[in-house]
Write a protein that holds these residues in place. Structure first.
Motif, PDB file in Angstrom:
ATOM      1  N   ARG A 176      68.398   8.700 -29.702  1.00  0.00           N
ATOM      2  CA  ARG A 176      67.698   7.428 -29.530  1.00  0.00           C
ATOM      3  C   ARG A 176      66.431   7.565 -28.695  1.00  0.00           C
ATOM      4  N   GLY A 177      66.201   8.735 -28.143  1.00  0.00           N
ATOM      5  CA  GLY A 177      64.983   8.972 -27.386  1.00  0.00           C
ATOM      6  C   GLY A 177      65.211   9.033 -25.887  1.00  0.00           C
ATOM      7  N   THR A 178      64.135   9.199 -25.165  1.00  0.00           N
ATOM      8  CA  THR A 178      64.203   9.342 -23.712  1.00  0.00           C
ATOM      9  C   THR A 178      63.583   8.127 -23.032  1.00  0.00           C
ATOM     10  N   ILE A 179      63.891   7.977 -21.764  1.00  0.00           N
ATOM     11  CA  ILE A 179      63.352   6.870 -20.980  1.00  0.00           C
ATOM     12  C   ILE A 179      61.910   7.181 -20.578  1.00  0.00           C
ATOM     13  N   THR A 180      61.016   6.253 -20.817  1.00  0.00           N
ATOM     14  CA  THR A 180      59.632   6.390 -20.349  1.00  0.00           C
ATOM     15  C   THR A 180      59.329   5.266 -19.373  1.00  0.00           C
ATOM     16  N   VAL A 181      58.573   5.597 -18.337  1.00  0.00           N
ATOM     17  CA  VAL A 181      58.242   4.651 -17.279  1.00  0.00           C
ATOM     18  C   VAL A 181      56.755   4.330 -17.369  1.00  0.00           C
ATOM     19  N   PRO A 182      56.375   3.076 -17.660  1.00  0.00           N
ATOM     20  CA  PRO A 182      54.945   2.720 -17.636  1.00  0.00           C
ATOM     21  C   PRO A 182      54.456   2.617 -16.193  1.00  0.00           C
ATOM     22  N   VAL A 183      53.408   3.359 -15.857  1.00  0.00           N
ATOM     23  CA  VAL A 183      52.887   3.350 -14.492  1.00  0.00           C
ATOM     24  C   VAL A 183      51.381   3.104 -14.522  1.00  0.00           C
ATOM     25  N   PRO A 184      50.841   2.414 -13.514  1.00  0.00           N
ATOM     26  CA  PRO A 184      49.382   2.205 -13.424  1.00  0.00           C
ATOM     27  C   PRO A 184      48.717   3.412 -12.769  1.00  0.00           C
ATOM     28  N   VAL A 185      47.657   3.892 -13.381  1.00  0.00           N
ATOM     29  CA  VAL A 185      46.947   5.049 -12.842  1.00  0.00           C
ATOM     30  C   VAL A 185      45.452   4.736 -12.777  1.00  0.00           C
ATOM     31  N   GLN A 186      44.748   5.482 -11.958  1.00  0.00           N
ATOM     32  CA  GLN A 186      43.301   5.354 -11.815  1.00  0.00           C
ATOM     33  C   GLN A 186      42.648   6.578 -12.440  1.00  0.00           C
ATOM     34  N   GLN A 187      41.784   6.341 -13.426  1.00  0.00           N
ATOM     35  CA  GLN A 187      41.104   7.425 -14.112  1.00  0.00           C
ATOM     36  C   GLN A 187      39.661   7.514 -13.631  1.00  0.00           C
ATOM     37  N   LEU A 188      39.212   8.733 -13.385  1.00  0.00           N
ATOM     38  CA  LEU A 188      37.858   8.985 -12.892  1.00  0.00           C
ATOM     39  C   LEU A 188      36.843   8.773 -14.007  1.00  0.00           C
ATOM     40  N   ILE A 189      35.776   8.028 -13.720  1.00  0.00           N
ATOM     41  CA  ILE A 189      34.699   7.826 -14.685  1.00  0.00           C
ATOM     42  C   ILE A 189      33.357   8.021 -13.989  1.00  0.00           C
ATOM     43  N   PHE A 190      32.344   8.314 -14.794  1.00  0.00           N
ATOM     44  CA  PHE A 190      30.966   8.433 -14.333  1.00  0.00           C
ATOM     45  C   PHE A 190      30.177   7.317 -15.023  1.00  0.00           C
ATOM     46  N   PRO A 191      30.108   6.135 -14.409  1.00  0.00           N
ATOM     47  CA  PRO A 191      29.519   4.982 -15.103  1.00  0.00           C
ATOM     48  C   PRO A 191      28.006   4.993 -15.194  1.00  0.00           C
ATOM     49  N   GLY A 192      27.329   5.876 -14.446  1.00  0.00           N
ATOM     50  CA  GLY A 192      25.874   5.850 -14.418  1.00  0.00           C
ATOM     51  C   GLY A 192      25.362   4.774 -13.475  1.00  0.00           C
ATOM     52  N   GLY A 193      24.121   4.861 -13.104  1.00  0.00           N
ATOM     53  CA  GLY A 193      23.529   3.892 -12.201  1.00  0.00           C
ATOM     54  C   GLY A 193      22.759   2.825 -12.961  1.00  0.00           C
ATOM     55  N   ASP A 194      22.456   1.740 -12.267  1.00  0.00           N
ATOM     56  CA  ASP A 194      21.561   0.734 -12.851  1.00  0.00           C
ATOM     57  C   ASP A 194      20.163   0.811 -12.252  1.00  0.00           C
ATOM     58  N   THR A 195      20.001   1.665 -11.226  1.00  0.00           N
ATOM     59  CA  THR A 195      18.698   1.831 -10.582  1.00  0.00           C
ATOM     60  C   THR A 195      18.479   3.311 -10.284  1.00  0.00           C
ATOM     61  N   SER A 196      17.309   3.822 -10.621  1.00  0.00           N
ATOM     62  CA  SER A 196      16.965   5.203 -10.281  1.00  0.00           C
ATOM     63  C   SER A 196      15.561   5.247  -9.706  1.00  0.00           C
ATOM     64  N   LEU A 197      15.400   6.041  -8.660  1.00  0.00           N
ATOM     65  CA  LEU A 197      14.108   6.252  -8.003  1.00  0.00           C
ATOM     66  C   LEU A 197      13.890   7.752  -7.886  1.00  0.00           C
ATOM     67  N   ILE A 198      12.776   8.236  -8.442  1.00  0.00           N
ATOM     68  CA  ILE A 198      12.502   9.674  -8.482  1.00  0.00           C
ATOM     69  C   ILE A 198      11.101   9.935  -7.955  1.00  0.00           C
ATOM     70  N   SER A 199      10.963  10.999  -7.163  1.00  0.00           N
ATOM     71  CA  SER A 199       9.627  11.485  -6.765  1.00  0.00           C
ATOM     72  C   SER A 199       9.575  12.991  -6.972  1.00  0.00           C
ATOM     73  N   ASN A 200       8.450  13.461  -7.474  1.00  0.00           N
ATOM     74  CA  ASN A 200       8.232  14.894  -7.706  1.00  0.00           C
ATOM     75  C   ASN A 200       6.895  15.293  -7.099  1.00  0.00           C
ATOM     76  N   ILE A 201       6.897  16.387  -6.371  1.00  0.00           N
ATOM     77  CA  ILE A 201       5.673  16.941  -5.796  1.00  0.00           C
ATOM     78  C   ILE A 201       5.580  18.406  -6.205  1.00  0.00           C
ATOM     79  N   GLU A 202       4.430  18.805  -6.736  1.00  0.00           N
ATOM     80  CA  GLU A 202       4.206  20.192  -7.146  1.00  0.00           C
ATOM     81  C   GLU A 202       2.871  20.683  -6.591  1.00  0.00           C
TER      82      GLU A 202
END
Length: 360
Positions: A176-202
């Motif tokens: 009939r199968g095995t017991i499974t336990v539903p658990v809440p977990v936190q998954q890592l994501i890289f959502p990106g930014g909504d603002t970027s500021l860049i300076s380059n000097i050469e």
């Protein structure tokens, strides 16, 4: 200038966390798998540009300004505004003892961008900003600079009395199968930014013919300014908050006694990963190739300012979510070890790279 574009696209993700994040984000009127199909972007882009730069390949003097704004929402399913501003200037370094020929150049660039949704929608996740690489911060991996966040999901964990020993639902009938336990977990994501500021000097020093040596310093930040722009859809939040987690008891060969959790609608950046400045400095050898009209570049970069921290997910899992006894103890510890550990976030200290492009 002004341009108009109409785009219809579908998105394919390559990890479970990315798929769940893309489907749950409130960037259009639907959620779930259909949120990634037939994304229609109708936008107009007014722009202004001005330049007095004397030579596009070997600039020695002059400056330029470019300003544009993407305005999406004239029909379609995306509501978004993205202003972009770029300023470049070049100075011929005459009068220096080490520059008798007067052919060395100091170049400076500032680049700023911002994206936001409007009208109750957030910007699509694929329109958010990811920084890094030879076009902005040379010492970092391409599109690798992003704030870090966690998104809540649930997984079904098999109840085990030992490593690899599964507990059946019906001991008299293991089929009939095995017991499974539903658990809440936190998954890592890289959502990106909504603002970027860049300076380059050469500081560019011609060596011979098309060969130039350049010392550079790149600095920048990519951050989340508006946390409300990482908002989950109502259905995604309700789906998590109404799910009973845990399996403290078995009734009629099914889990019973589960408990709910309460998660917020906004995704919050992990501490010490937002508003983190980066810096990259080094030397670059440029060789202009007339056929491709772009430089072949070899550069070595050292990153004195980089991300080096740990990010710990919130822990919603409690011992009361598991049955009493040894199987509950073992499975609880397995879940903590698998989903509750901190992530080490360490960006590279140095980089050596070959590329065919130009930073500015």
């Amino acid at each position: 200038g002004i341009t108009y574009s109409l785009d219809s696209s579908s998105v394919t993700t390559f990890s479970a966390a990315s798929q769940q994040y893309f489907e749950a984000l409130a960037f259009r009127g639907v959620s779930g798998p259909d949120a990634l199909k037939g994304v229609i972007t109708s936008k107009v882009v007014p722009s202004f540009s001005f330049s007095t730069i004397d030579n596009p390949q070997h600039p020695h003097s002059g400056h330029s300004l470019f300003v544009s704004t993407d305005i999406a929402g004239l029909g379609g399913s995306v509501r978004m505004i993205r202003p972009v501003t770029e300023f470049k200037t070049f100075y011929g370094m005459k009068g220096l003892k080490l520059n008798r020929a007067g052919n060395q150049t100091l170049g400076i660039r500032f680049l700023g961008s911002f994206v936001t949704g409007y009208g109750g929608s957030v910007a699509p996740p694929f329109e958010r900003m990811f920084v890094g690489g030879d076009s902005d911060l040379r010492g970092f991996d391409i599109r690798a600079i992003s704030p870090i966040a966690f998104i809540t999901s649930h997984v079904d964990v098999p109840l085990q009395s030992g490593a690899g020993i599964l507990v059946p639902i019906d001991p008299q009938n293991p089929l009939r199968g095995t017991i499974t336990v539903p658990v809440p977990v936190q998954q890592l994501i890289f959502p990106g930014g909504d603002t970027s500021l860049i300076s380059n000097i050469e500081y560019r020093i011609p060596i011979a013919g098309p060969v130039t040596l350049a010392a550079f310093v790149d600095t920048g930040m990519n951050f989340i300014l508006r946390e409300s722009q990482l908002r989950l859809s109502n259905s995604a939040v309700a789906d998590i908050n109404k799910t009973p987690f845990g399996c403290p008891g078995i009734t009629n060969f099914a889990c019973s006694g589960g408990q709910t959790i309460n998660v917020g609608q906004n995704i919050v950046a992990s501490a010490h990963t937002n508003y983190v400045p980066r810096m990259s400095t080094g030397l670059e050898l440029q060789v202009i190739m007339p056929i491709v009209n772009a430089p072949f570049r070899f550069y070595y970069a050292y990153n004195p300012m980089r991300l080096d921290t740990t990010a710990s997910p919130a822990n919603f899992v409690t011992r009361s979510m598991f049955p009493e006894g040894g199987a509950g103890d073992f499975t609880y510890q397995q879940v903590l070890a698998t989903y509750g550990t901190a992530y080490r976030l360490r960006e590279p200290r140095k980089t050596f790279r070959f590329t065919v492009s130009t930073t500015f």
